[in-house]
Design a protein around this motif. Sequence first.
Motif, PDB file in Angstrom:
ATOM      1  N   GLU A 584       0.834  -1.217   0.000  1.00  0.00           N
ATOM      2  CA  GLU A 584       0.000   0.000   0.000  1.00  0.00           C
ATOM      3  C   GLU A 584       0.867   1.265   0.000  1.00  0.00           C
ATOM      4  OE1 GLU A 584      -2.333  -0.659   3.458  1.00  0.00           O
ATOM      5  OE2 GLU A 584      -3.798  -1.978   2.457  1.00  0.00           O
ATOM      6  N   ILE A 585       1.978   1.222   0.763  1.00  0.00           N
ATOM      7  CA  ILE A 585       2.856   2.394   0.820  1.00  0.00           C
ATOM      8  C   ILE A 585       3.617   2.569  -0.500  1.00  0.00           C
ATOM      9  CG2 ILE A 585       4.945   3.334   1.897  1.00  0.00           C
ATOM     10  CD1 ILE A 585       2.540   3.669   3.676  1.00  0.00           C
ATOM     11  N   LEU A 586       4.272   1.480  -0.959  1.00  0.00           N
ATOM     12  CA  LEU A 586       5.137   1.596  -2.141  1.00  0.00           C
ATOM     13  C   LEU A 586       4.348   1.893  -3.412  1.00  0.00           C
ATOM     14  CD1 LEU A 586       7.712  -1.319  -1.618  1.00  0.00           C
ATOM     15  CD2 LEU A 586       7.955   1.092  -1.019  1.00  0.00           C
ATOM     16  N   PHE A 587       3.242   1.155  -3.608  1.00  0.00           N
ATOM     17  CA  PHE A 587       2.556   1.241  -4.897  1.00  0.00           C
ATOM     18  C   PHE A 587       1.282   2.090  -4.855  1.00  0.00           C
ATOM     19  CE2 PHE A 587       4.654  -2.960  -4.524  1.00  0.00           C
ATOM     20  CZ  PHE A 587       5.704  -2.708  -5.401  1.00  0.00           C
ATOM     21  N   GLY A 588       0.756   2.278  -3.640  1.00  0.00           N
ATOM     22  CA  GLY A 588      -0.414   3.127  -3.510  1.00  0.00           C
ATOM     23  C   GLY A 588      -0.028   4.564  -3.241  1.00  0.00           C
ATOM     24  N   LYS A 589       0.622   4.765  -2.102  1.00  0.00           N
ATOM     25  CA  LYS A 589       0.952   6.134  -1.713  1.00  0.00           C
ATOM     26  C   LYS A 589       2.098   6.723  -2.541  1.00  0.00           C
ATOM     27  CE  LYS A 589       2.129   9.061   2.204  1.00  0.00           C
ATOM     28  NZ  LYS A 589       2.348   9.151   3.651  1.00  0.00           N
TER      29      LYS A 589
END
Length: 924
Positions: A584-589
């Motif tokens: 979620e952090i790497l590819f979302g945010k």
Amino acid sequence: MSDKILLLVDGSSYLYRAFHALPDLRGPGGVPTGAIHGMVAMLRKLREQFPADHAACIFDAKGDTFRNEWYAGYKAHRPPMPEPLAEQIGPIHEVVKLLGWPVLEVPGIEADDVIGTLSCVGRQSGHKVVVSTGDKDLAQLVNDSVTLINTMSNETLDTPGVLAKFGVPPDRIVDYLTLVGDAVDNIPGVDKVGPKTAAKWISEHGSLDGVIAAADKIKGVAGENLRRALDWLPQGKRLVTVVTDCDLAGHVLGWPGLDALQFKEVDRHGLLDFYARFGFKTWKRELEESLGVTAAPAPQTPPAQGQTADLFGVSAPAPQPVGERAYETVLSFEALDAWIAKLQAAPLVALDTETDSLDGMRAQIVGISFAVRPGEAAYVPLRHSYADAPDQLPFDEVLARLKPWLEDETRPKLGQHVKYDLHVFANHGIAVRGYVHDTMLESYVLEAHKPHSLDSLAQRHLDRKGLSYEDVCGKGASQIPFAQVEVARASDYSCEDSEMALHVHQTLWPHLETERGLKYVYEHIEMPTSALLLRIERNGVLIDAGLLARQSHELAQRIMTLEGEAHELAGQPFNLGSPKQIGEILFGKLQLPVVKKTASGAPSTDEEVLEKLAEDYPLPAKILEHRGLCKLKGTYTDKLPLMINPSTGRVHTTYAQAVAVTGRLSSNDPNLQNIPIRTPEGRRIREAFIAPPGHAIVSADYSQIELRIMAHISGDATLMRAFTEGMDVHRATAAEIFSLAPEQVTSEQRRYAKVINFGLIYGMSAFGLASNLGIEQKAARDYIDRYFQRYPDVKRYMDETRASAKDKGYVETVFGRRLWLPEINSPNGPRRGGAERAAINAPMQGTAADLIKLSMIAVQRELDAAGKQTRMVMQVHDELVFEVPEAELDWVRTEVPRIMAGVAELKVPLVAEVGVGPNWDKAH
């Protein structure tokens, strides 16, 4: 519900799945048999599991069906059936009929529609319908009378099961499939709409019609794609709907009745002939026993080319029958003395211990069994402690009476996994001698790629199934210690283990005796290695627990710092141990590029992905470092001190000898062969492996062993010259590839050559080399081409080895170890490619494994002969680790490399190097 069962098998689904799921099995003459074997096994199981009155096995007929008329693109991209599978279709139809199953194959109608129609008729006639399939499309047939089962995954789908699996009930599966589409059949769905979205839409809007009605309100890209697909959806729905009213007149007698689908009797004589033709020995012997047929002696012919499904093929001699079993429980000294006399007189005795632990260093004897021939065995219970247990002979006195025979090396003994039993007896002060055979190692040398437990050996070679440990002790939380097992039951179990081991040996040993190379590996490498591993395990290695505690504290601090740095880079806190949150952090945010996806379609956060991203982004690098340090802390700095044996003050690993197909040893509890040494923190773990006062740690390992073996096996003159003249082989390779004098080679060019040298012996492709070196694929291909131009005999070796492996089904080491490659002729491209790469590398890995074992044996022999106190404490890959008194350091420095270099005569020199230090790390 009615007790009547209609059992329908989706034959087309299963034959493909059996073909791809099983190895490339071959029968006599090299004919493929994997799909046949899978189908027979599944049909036999089904008939036992479901006592049906009516049944059918349904296959797709050749040619187009009505769906091709509806949609020209239907199944347009499906590749032709693989030739090895096509060869098995006729035999599959034959054996299905011999097994008593009605077979249906209706031209112009797909198997799914035949199954749908039969299911409908079966339900109307009051049958409970069971459909055996792996096809998700048939979930639309499920209702209160129709259930799906998948024998390959043991999955059963009733109405609640369908809902749980797909998120929609059976009567909405057609709607679901329409939205998702079917890539295999080339049926488009709604672009970018997967299972979760489809189930969500149907849940929200009730049906496909409801989804279509709400299309204008559905937002985002998915909504746009839905609106673009509206004109297609009716046609898509028509294509995915299973037809349930096909006219099967002319194909099912008396249609629409089911009388023609009655189960028939199994044609046992026909099956006997079929099993013989296709090499299914176990099923053939079962039938012979049921028919009272005596098997004719098998022709003494070698296995067919490429036959790896059964090592012994049709040429294996049938095991001698056990006859009536004579098991005795020894509860008196008279009986014990009588058995000791039998042991003294027997030419070979199988021996087994029952204990209170799987840890050989700590296990205590509960009972002992012996067998003097298959079927004749005795159990001596010694420490069964349940209420009402019979009086047992005094423990110490029994061992005292047995000790002379046990320690007499002139009395031949055998066992299954002998090293464990030797540990157990050693715990009681008995050094058993005279072990001449170990059935686990016999099996390992003959067929390393198969299981080697006594249960599996008995089933595979004797068609015998004995009591399991769980049978006598129970499972899970309710499992009892062996000392609590009722003596009569324990006696049956232990006697059976001993006499079955003897029976297995009688079957395996004749095969080893006739194979010179395998016999050498067994007698001169594996059996002596087993005895030496016992000594190494009992020696153990000294650990500095205080140092590890300090390292753990430092790692904990660094891990906390890394977490803070990662949270700062992410702009928020998150769990660095959660792949979901990392994604979620790497590819979302942060919108980092997606390198690859998981099977479920989510962006992958595995180590390979993070390493790639770490080249350009700081956060993945922090996460990688965090993972590595957490693993070090949890696996080593925290855990190693807890594994110190309180009675010895040392850590005692267990070496598994019969695991790696290449012959390499593996280490566990703790795993000493997997300590990461590429980072400073990893290398520091080895500082905790220390020498006691007055001693030093000495490490001895072979230099560039696999490349030297490549030079020997290939006979390449240029490569051999580099080693014979003592050149830096990587610099020499770089000089050849870049057409330079050796002194002109740069460090970067040498690095390239090193990657090429090691990469090619592991079967690295141009793509892999390009990725490893960070260069264009064309440049990598040029380097490989130049390498083979300079080392033409390496290329010849690789080509010849691949061809030989395809022909024989195995490759061999220099010493004759046979390395089986079950997938070498697989129709599955990736599997076959992997087997071809293994074929090239396995002789080198296997020969290196043989050499290090021969070195262990030779060095220990010299240590014993010279009366040295030096102890071998570890074996790690190509390295031997010793604990050496300071007074013996000069001898070890000189003699160990000399002995290791002299264990074999290769076309190039073997070179062993030693290092000395107060701990394992400093010894490098």
